[in-house]
Design an enzyme around this catalytic site. Sequence first.
Site, PDB file in Angstrom:
ATOM      1  N   ASN A  34     -12.918  32.574  57.006  1.00 29.39           N
ATOM      2  CA  ASN A  34     -13.901  33.299  57.815  1.00 29.39           C
ATOM      3  C   ASN A  34     -15.335  32.874  57.489  1.00 29.39           C
ATOM      4  O   ASN A  34     -16.156  32.708  58.390  1.00 29.39           O
ATOM      5  CB  ASN A  34     -13.740  34.815  57.604  1.00 29.39           C
ATOM      6  CG  ASN A  34     -14.722  35.632  58.428  1.00 29.39           C
ATOM      7  OD1 ASN A  34     -14.958  35.317  59.597  1.00 29.39           O
ATOM      8  ND2 ASN A  34     -15.291  36.665  57.833  1.00 29.39           N
ATOM      9  N   HIS A  72     -14.920  39.072  62.612  1.00 29.65           N
ATOM     10  CA  HIS A  72     -15.291  39.145  64.018  1.00 29.65           C
ATOM     11  C   HIS A  72     -14.436  38.194  64.853  1.00 29.65           C
ATOM     12  O   HIS A  72     -14.245  37.037  64.473  1.00 29.65           O
ATOM     13  CB  HIS A  72     -16.745  38.716  64.196  1.00 29.65           C
ATOM     14  CG  HIS A  72     -17.757  39.760  63.840  1.00 29.65           C
ATOM     15  ND1 HIS A  72     -18.039  40.126  62.545  1.00 29.65           N
ATOM     16  CD2 HIS A  72     -18.577  40.511  64.630  1.00 29.65           C
ATOM     17  CE1 HIS A  72     -18.992  41.049  62.542  1.00 29.65           C
ATOM     18  NE2 HIS A  72     -19.342  41.312  63.800  1.00 29.65           N
TER      19      HIS A  72
END
Lengths: 345, 345
Positions: free
Chosen positions: A195, A163
């Site tokens: 991440n 994201h």
Amino acid sequence: MSKTTLAVIAAVSAGAGAAATAAMYSMRSEKRLEAPQSTTATTSTTTTVTTTAKPPVPASQVFTPPTPPLPPAVTSGPVNPAGLFEYGFPGPVADLAHRSALISSFDRRTRNPHWVVEHITPASLSQRSGDRKNSAFLEDPSIPEKFRAKLNDYFRSGYDRGHQVPAADCKWSQKAMDDTFYLSNMCPQVGDGFNRDYWAHVEDFCRRLTQRYPSVRIVTGPLYLPRRDPADGKWYVKYEMIGNPPNVAVPTHFYKVIFAEEGDGPNAGGKVALGAFVLPNAPIPNEKPLSDFEVPIEAIERASGLEFASKLPVQRRKRLCAETNCSIVVKEYAERQKAFGQQSK
Amino acid sequence: MSKTTLAVIAAVSAGAGAAATAAMYSMRSEKRLEAPQSTTATTSTTTTVTTTAKPPVPASQVFTPPTPPLPPAVTSGPVNPAGLFEYGFPGPVADLAHRSALISSFDRRTRNPHWVVEHITPASLSQRSGDRKNSAFLEDPSIPEKFRAKLNDYFRSGYDRGHQVPAADCKWSQKAMDDTFYLSNMCPQVGDGFNRDYWAHVEDFCRRLTQRYPSVRIVTGPLYLPRRDPADGKWYVKYEMIGNPPNVAVPTHFYKVIFAEEGDGPNAGGKVALGAFVLPNAPIPNEKPLSDFEVPIEAIERASGLEFASKLPVQRRKRLCAETNCSIVVKEYAERQKAFGQQSK
């Protein structure tokens, strides 16, 4: 469209001769997307454009920027280069999507966003009606099929669908959270150590800024930075392309440009604390200080070709990391993770 | 602006840990350009845009596309991501330059054009009042200094300043020829065996098309294609960046999309013979058939993120290489070279 395979003359040895290898670009069949949403109909805007124009488009409309004003058809010479545009303007088009939670600009060449913009406030973060368990990753139907990032590109690539605007920033409604799950809000990111770890801590740092600032705006996106090859002393950009055929670029780095507003909004004239960070798409130890990744905004501008804060007067600017403690808090994040599930996978 | 040096956290080892090296992005001082021309004043266009609009701008005007229509200020949720644009729209901006001989679109990230468009006819090629000896390579003052390709970037880089629209196509006036010497019409190209040889033969092939077609339009530009690494089976894009600090990308390949018009112009409704070629930025033996480099247009579209001929109906299209002999003529070129000097260095 039938499944046709196209050959592109691809890379070549640097030596003498043209030892070309063939990269295969397949023309994939047009697939029906699962769950195309009514909020994502592509519209072609042919409208009056001025620097202050804000056409009354629906809040969640997806739109393509207009073709730039075409050059005039008649020139003083014997030729008319602009005549080619009668066959179509080549672009590039940066597909803009305006969803409830974010605005994104898509790069049709790398199949990643140029940037994704979000806005968080103490109030928006306090509402928690969205749950990522109810959200699903989606290809973005507002982007033409041949330029779109695909779910299959990420499958078994070894990279997370990372994201850019974090799902955890958009819990204020299920729809807002769903909006963050379009692949146009994703880039391939290293999972372990980045991440799911350091990058998630940085996202948490951004949220914690709302404890001090009533309004925080964040621009996030990928970078493709050169590194110096010690063997020949030259600088090279090198990045992987995932997908079969190769379709989505794996950024070497990611940036965040943070606007922490002291006043009530961008027009209120208050001071804005600016922070800019560039992190490698690689495992980063939690002990590494966030301030190690702080850069001048102009460095991100030069590397990305974008411009940030070009209309923000110097006298309204402050340096975020001089105003507040720019550091990640791993413990707090671990607790949150326990409570709400892994945040950015 | 004083000479300030900025550090960007650059590339990182793929292994564990964040062994970051520092890429240096210098903020160079604003330099006065030699010979800025009156034809290149940057103007900001805020005008009515429709798909058919052709605002009466001067023929040699340089303009920046308008900011796309900004998303609405009010959304249904507790946040307003579009508020960020009050600080400036991030872009990307594709700087369009409309000069007498060409139209170019500039990529601020790679510092190369996205594409450059030209138009040649039997009449335009028969006029020979321009001489490249009177032309000088120029930085393009219509591009903001921090995104501009610089003469210094090419200096001692080992690469030619490779014309995208060839100077030899624009002999119809000295000004037209001069127009091709802006760095926004250049990419770093391998000299021996490519820019000065095979690529020049391809340019000559394009000119020879005017013996058969009354009007030929050509779009030329760079590509950055992945190649498969046999060591790990993955696909990587890798290209050099020249300049100090690194500033201009060295494309791995170049494309030409050719529109050979049978009728009198794009609106006359005649047939259009389309040819698309992708060549590696590397030495190519003259014996290599040009047809080896022919590709479907869609392959270039997927690789570049651009679209060509999107408005040209299928029934008007022909395949150039089925209509005419797609091959280079080295001997003829050598003679021309003797007569007119090296064409594309």
